[in-house]
Design an enzyme around this catalytic site. Structure first.
Site, mmCIF file in Angstrom:
data_model
loop_
_atom_site.group_PDB
_atom_site.id
_atom_site.type_symbol
_atom_site.label_atom_id
_atom_site.label_comp_id
_atom_site.label_asym_id
_atom_site.label_seq_id
_atom_site.Cartn_x
_atom_site.Cartn_y
_atom_site.Cartn_z
ATOM 1 N NE ARG A 191 4.731 -79.783 30.272
ATOM 2 C CZ ARG A 191 3.785 -79.787 29.334
ATOM 3 N NH1 ARG A 191 3.913 -78.998 28.281
ATOM 4 N NH2 ARG A 191 2.729 -80.564 29.450
ATOM 5 C CE LYS B 287 -3.935 -74.453 24.929
ATOM 6 N NZ LYS B 287 -4.540 -75.549 25.734
ATOM 7 C CG ASP C 210 0.923 -73.798 25.931
ATOM 8 O OD1 ASP C 210 1.133 -72.861 26.745
ATOM 9 O OD2 ASP C 210 0.362 -74.850 26.257
ATOM 10 C CG ASN D 64 3.593 -75.256 28.766
ATOM 11 O OD1 ASN D 64 2.734 -75.001 29.590
ATOM 12 N ND2 ASN D 64 3.291 -75.727 27.554
ATOM 13 C CG ASP E 92 -2.855 -74.924 32.157
ATOM 14 O OD1 ASP E 92 -3.385 -74.679 31.059
ATOM 15 O OD2 ASP E 92 -1.632 -75.140 32.276
#
Length: 729
Positions: A426, A462, A464, A466, A534
């Protein structure tokens, strides 16, 4: 020897060598698994199906129901067919010849264990097959431990968790696949001769494209509440391979870690443990499979799965990276006024040398951005206290960016390959930390530990991910064990999470990976819930959440109300429809409150209050899927019912819109036919004008056998209905 001499073992008494009999039965209230184990011979799986008693073991043989299949076939001798394990010994020999050495069966606090120890007849290698029946559930799990008792290393090339025979017939497969924003899409297909393989090689986020779970119908196209269905899921967070080997007269299931590029060097005295494969058998169709897994998850495979979950607002779609004290305070105030309980500040709050203003920098620099948040986390917690709301925060601790202080200080902590250019994800800068390295494990643990030590009022995180595992190279693992990377990364991650849970058992944590790429039972035991996708589009969420519900309970499924014009699809859907969909999971919001008008805020306040009333039913109740969106009937419907059958919540959604279209009546399920139920419209757009069913008292028998007519859904596009049912005297 009469097979009934195995009664003592089947009753769960501890048995060890020398063997007294050959039949071993391990059972749940509704299912039983039967293993034959004779000293020196191969162990055999004979039966898995409805629960039987020890005295009925002989019936299985007499009725011709025994599989007589090797329970863990090994490569090398009689190499035809699929195998569960393959090994190369120190002298180059590639065979295993496993015979039963001893068997143990014993009770533990949370269930019963059956262990079958197999040993090679020449080489110092042993395999222990383990089966566990979880107390109070209809789930049996199986896994394997492989040990090297010799003086030289051996290499494992295949190491399945389970090898299971199934009866060949009119078999259908239900499985789940997808892509970003469209995870957990359900597919059903008739199994024809050949092989069906469901596999993943992402490395660390393994449910975006496929899911390590499936249902297998044994008697025709699968139905919701009728028919014989096997359900299984591999509890693993890394690469996996689920293979269904289908022949004219045979069907074998081989499940485990994906062994491709993962050959494992087993050192002397080392034991290799595979992940659990969890399974159940239902005579009540797919619904029976799902309810069995939901009970198991809440009781054993979620962090504190039997506590209610808060209604939260996440900042992501409201502000994205534009985090600041004033904006966060305003969102907390507005959400609290609507009845919200928890505010979560998402990405964009950290980094000073490199402030986090986009996805291309700052990961790893877990310090509050002074420019954006001059009052720090303390200021945000003060706002939360002022507005009588809890506070949570977003982290992505397994990752870094090449544009970060962490990368500059510790380039050796990154997964990379010598003499090759570095691959990035990303923002063209994201890289993965090497969690095989204990120093990196300490760092990742420290991300959570430092936040909680400094700000113990944080109640939610949270977590995550990615990025996939991009470059297959570790500067920590030795050169001859680079092939361990996929496995050791996930082992390292679990070590970190075990430390976090040991120190912070009450902290609520959400499992996220670019959306729904980590919806798996390998990691869920350390988390309280997962981010389903998402994609917050309510229409598409009906399909995705339907798929997720196959194996995961509503309490774990985060489902959020987002903007009128959805940020992913651009679709415009009424607020009532968005709430009615989100209220079928763990309700939350992903929206900017200041973009809502007063009418919408008033509706949201009523809907949140209604959800608080029904929350125990949705989060702890039994799920009954009534009309599938995949059946193209124009509607979708499901409901939750308490175990006492005194309360229920019913949902119906109109998912297509045509003039004079037929809206089928919907028959409910799970109710008590002898009870009467009062129906209450939970989310009328106008509180003074509830639907026609509001206040009606109807018998459970009529509701289940004849159903209700959904006349209110004829009125407009994207209409929906949420009803509360309460038993009355």
């Amino acid at each position: 020897m009469n097979r009934k001499m195995g009664l003592m073992m089947a009753m769960g008494l501890l048995i060890s060598a020398p063997l007294l009999s050959k039949d071993y039965l391990i059972s749940t209230p509704r299912t039983s698994l039967l293993i034959t184990a004779n000293k020196g011979e191969k162990s055999k799986m004979q039966y898995y199906g409805v629960s039987i008693t020890p005295v009925q073991i002989q019936n299985i043989y007499d009725a011709g129901l025994a599989f007589e299949a090797d329970s863990y076939p090994a490569f090398g001798l009689q190499t035809v067919g699929e195998k569960a394990v393959a090994i190369t010994h120190a002298d180059g020999n590639m065979s295993l010849d496993l015979g039963v050495d001893n068997v143990k069966q014993y009770g533990i606090d949370d269930g019963e264990i059956l262990e079958v120890l197999l040993k090679d007849k020449i080489y110092p290698v042993w395999v222990k097959q383990c089966y566990k029946a979880y107390k109070g559930t209809d789930i049996i799990t199986t896994w394997v431990e492989i040990g090297n008792a010799g003086k030289k290393p051996v290499t494992l090339f295949q190491f399945a968790s389970a090898y299971l025979p199934m009866f060949r017939g009119d078999n259908w497969l239900t499985h789940f696949h997808g892509a970003w924003g469209a995870e957990h899409t359900m597919d059903e297909e008739k199994l024809t001769n050949g092989q069906k393989v469901i596999a993943n090689k992402d490395g660390l986020a393994n449910t975006e494209t496929d899911n390590p779970s499936f249902m297998l119908s044994l008697d025709g196209k699968p139905q919701e509440e009728t028919g014989k269905v096997f359900g299984g899921v591999l509890a693993w967070s890394g690469n996996y391979k689920l293979k269904l080997d289908v022949r004219n007269t045979a069907l074998n299931i081989i499940v485990g870690m994906n062994e491709e590029s993962s050959q494992y060097i087993l050192e002397p005295k080392e034991t290799f443990v595979t992940p659990e494969f969890a399974m159940t058998y239902s005579t009540n169709g797919k619904g029976g499979v799902s309810r069995a897994f939901h009970h198991w998850a809440r009781q054993y495979k979620m962090n504190q799965g039997e506590r209610l979950h808060d209604i939260l607002l996440n900042s992501w779609e409201g502000v994205y990276f534009k985090v600041n004290q004033k904006g966060m305070d305003e969102m907390m105030e507005a959400f609290s006024a609507m009845g919200g309980e928890l505010f979560v500040m998402d990405d964009g709050w950290f980094g000073n040398k490199y402030p986090r203003n986009g996805g291309n920098s700052s990961l790893g620099d877990w310090e509050v951005c002074k420019e954006k948040l001059p009052e720090g986390i303390e200021g945000l917690l003060a706002s939360a206290r002022k507005h009588h709301i809890k506070f949570g925060i977003w982290i992505e601790p397994e990752m870094s960016n090449t544009k970060s202080e962490l990368f500059e200080k510790h380039p050796d902590w990154i997964l990379k390959i010598d003499n090759r250019p570095l691959s990035t994800g990303r923002g063209k800068t994201q890289v993965v930390l090497d969690l095989t390295n204990p120093k990196v494990q300490d760092f990742v643990f420290g991300v959570v530990d430092n936040l909680m030590t400094n700000y113990p009022e944080i109640s939610y995180m949270k977590w995550d991910d990615n990025c996939s595992l991009l470059d297959y190279g570790s500067s920590y693992l030795p050169k001859n064990k680079q092939s361990h990377l996929y496995i050791e990364y996930n082992r390292g991650l679990q070590k970190v999470l075990q430390r976090i849970r040991a120190k912070y058992p009450e902290l609520v944590m959400q499992l996220c990976a670019g959306g729904g790429a980590r919806v798996n039972y390998g990691l869920l035991p350390y988390f309280d819930e997962f981010w389903t996708s998402d994609d917050t589009d309510a229409l598409q969420r009906i399909y995705m959440q339907w798929g997720v519900s196959g194996f995961f309970p509503a309490i774990a499924m985060a489902s959020h109300v987002s903007a009128d014009k959805n940020h992913q699809t651009g679709r415009r859907i009424p607020l009532k429809f968005r709430f009615d969909v989100a209220m079928s999971g763990r309700l939350g919001m992903e929206i900017q409150p200041k973009d809502m008008n007063d009418v919408d805020k008033a509706f949201a306040k009523r809907a949140i209050a209604a959800y608080k009333d029904i929350r125990p039913v949705v989060q702890f109740g039994d799920l009954y899927r009534l009309v599938s969106p995949y059946d193209n009937k124009g509607v979708s419907s499901l409901m939750y019912v308490t175990s006492e059958k005194n309360k229920a919540v019913f949902y119906a959604y109109k998912i297509s819109h045509f003039i004079n279209m037929v809206i089928p009546k919907v028959c409910m399920n799970g109710l008590d036919p002898s009870k009467n139920y009062r129906l209450v419209d939970l989310t009328p757009v106008d509180s003074s004008k509830p639907c026609d069913l509001n206040g009606k008292i109807i018998s459970g028998k009529i509701l289940m056998e004849e159903g209700i007519a959904l006349k209110s859904l004829l009125k407009s596009e994207y209409s929906s209905l949420a009803l509360q049912l309460q038993a009355v005297d």
